[in-house]
Design a protein around this motif. Sequence first.
Motif, short mmCIF file in Angstrom:
data_model
loop_
_atom_site.label_atom_id
_atom_site.label_comp_id
_atom_site.label_asym_id
_atom_site.label_seq_id
_atom_site.Cartn_x
_atom_site.Cartn_y
_atom_site.Cartn_z
N LYS A 216 0.81 -1.22 0.00
CA LYS A 216 0.00 0.00 0.00
C LYS A 216 0.84 1.27 0.00
O LYS A 216 0.58 2.21 -0.77
N GLN A 217 1.87 1.32 0.82
CA GLN A 217 2.67 2.55 0.90
C GLN A 217 3.51 2.76 -0.35
O GLN A 217 3.71 3.89 -0.78
N VAL A 218 3.98 1.68 -0.95
CA VAL A 218 4.72 1.79 -2.21
C VAL A 218 3.79 2.28 -3.32
O VAL A 218 4.14 3.16 -4.11
N SER A 219 2.59 1.73 -3.35
CA SER A 219 1.60 2.15 -4.35
C SER A 219 1.26 3.63 -4.20
O SER A 219 1.14 4.37 -5.18
N LYS A 220 1.11 4.09 -2.95
CA LYS A 220 0.82 5.50 -2.71
C LYS A 220 1.98 6.38 -3.14
O LYS A 220 1.79 7.47 -3.68
N ALA A 221 3.21 5.92 -2.90
CA ALA A 221 4.38 6.68 -3.32
C ALA A 221 4.43 6.80 -4.84
O ALA A 221 4.73 7.87 -5.38
N ILE A 222 4.13 5.71 -5.54
CA ILE A 222 4.12 5.74 -7.01
C ILE A 222 3.06 6.71 -7.51
O ILE A 222 3.28 7.46 -8.46
N ASP A 237 10.31 13.75 1.11
CA ASP A 237 8.96 14.29 1.27
C ASP A 237 7.90 13.24 0.94
O ASP A 237 6.84 13.18 1.57
N VAL A 238 8.21 12.40 -0.04
CA VAL A 238 7.29 11.32 -0.38
C VAL A 238 7.23 10.32 0.77
O VAL A 238 6.14 9.86 1.15
N ALA A 239 8.38 9.99 1.33
CA ALA A 239 8.43 9.06 2.46
C ALA A 239 7.59 9.59 3.62
O ALA A 239 6.81 8.85 4.24
N ALA A 240 7.73 10.86 3.91
CA ALA A 240 6.96 11.46 5.00
C ALA A 240 5.47 11.41 4.71
O ALA A 240 4.64 11.17 5.60
N ALA A 241 5.11 11.63 3.43
CA ALA A 241 3.69 11.65 3.06
C ALA A 241 3.04 10.28 3.21
O ALA A 241 1.82 10.19 3.42
N VAL A 242 3.84 9.20 3.10
CA VAL A 242 3.28 7.86 3.25
C VAL A 242 3.63 7.26 4.62
O VAL A 242 3.53 6.04 4.82
N LEU A 249 11.29 3.43 3.14
CA LEU A 249 10.72 3.50 1.80
C LEU A 249 11.68 2.90 0.79
O LEU A 249 11.26 2.18 -0.13
N GLU A 250 12.95 3.18 0.95
CA GLU A 250 13.97 2.63 0.07
C GLU A 250 13.93 1.09 0.10
O GLU A 250 13.92 0.44 -0.95
N ARG A 251 13.88 0.52 1.30
CA ARG A 251 13.85 -0.94 1.43
C ARG A 251 12.58 -1.52 0.82
O ARG A 251 12.61 -2.53 0.12
N SER A 252 11.45 -0.88 1.09
CA SER A 252 10.17 -1.38 0.57
C SER A 252 10.15 -1.33 -0.95
O SER A 252 9.64 -2.25 -1.61
N PHE A 253 10.67 -0.25 -1.52
CA PHE A 253 10.71 -0.11 -2.97
C PHE A 253 11.57 -1.19 -3.61
O PHE A 253 11.20 -1.80 -4.62
N ARG A 254 12.72 -1.44 -3.01
CA ARG A 254 13.62 -2.45 -3.58
C ARG A 254 12.99 -3.84 -3.52
O ARG A 254 13.15 -4.65 -4.45
#
Length: 332
Positions: A216-222, A237-242, A249-254
């Motif tokens: 969910k948080q990766v999808s929101k970042a995208i 700022d994207v990390a803070a927003a989610v 966020l870096e780990r989740s994205f990878r």
Amino acid sequence: MTQTVTLGFVIFPGFPMACLTSAIEPLRAANEIAGTRAFRWRVLSETGEAVTSSAGVVFAPDGILSDQTELDHVFLTSSPDGAFANVTKATAFLQRRLRVGKSLGAFSGGIFPLARTGLMDGHPISVHWCYDAAFAAEFPKVTPVKTVICEGEQRLTAAGAAAVFDLMLSLIEKSLGPEIMTEVACWFQHPFVRTGEVSQKTPSLTTATTTDTMPKQVSKAIQMFAEHIEDPVQIKDVAAAVNMSTRSLERSFRRATGESPLKYYRLLRLKQARQLVLYSSDTLTEIAFSVGYSSTSPMLNHYKEVYGVTPQEDRKNRNSFRVTDGSCLPSV
């Protein structure tokens, strides 16, 4: 007795053949199941001359668009290049259909010649994700939506061949009822009938998944990245927003995409740049600025790194063959 509904399918060079067959076949089946000619259709062109589809199959139209007088629905299907040779005459014909209470619409890239008539200004239109950047750049007065189908006031649009099938099922249900519509769907093993509320699926840029199936948080970042193409946002700022730390966020994205958020964001911007290269006449400088680059050179370097060709070569090649790399299908 069921009143016969007559549809005209206007084809342009390079039109997606799948859209035409996805429109005609369910109507043909509905007639057979109902035991009556509830639907009639004519394949039309502007001049009556043969038209070659994107698959290279040549179609001989049944007639000329401007000669038709009994069409309840007029649908355009085309590549994004499609345009009427005599747009004034074509627009006048389509306006007359609207004045007598009939509808018009488009499938896939057919939204481009339809919007070029000006008859979609101020109206919502279903734009396939493959064309959204190029469409928005050319038609700022038209309201694009992300749903597979858009049923507006006397205007019906569908994004892609499967969506065309769904739209035809909707017309069948209105004319012949839900039972026949369901039987038609089952004839073709079409298990899920989508309505205008269903959003389009969009592919991940780096994995064999769709963005809505990601965490969910990766999808929101995208989604946030997609909303900030021209005015890039900072990853922190994207990390803070989610509600995540930058490192999380870096780990989740990878894990989800195999790429860092920064690399994924750049790929997203380049995908939009490529739409504009292939489907617009914008200069490379204009394209670079529109996807968040402060100058052209970095975009050119990144573009070639990702697609293996320069934007100039990509645009030139498009005149002789369709480039498909999975990021933007040219005829859907």
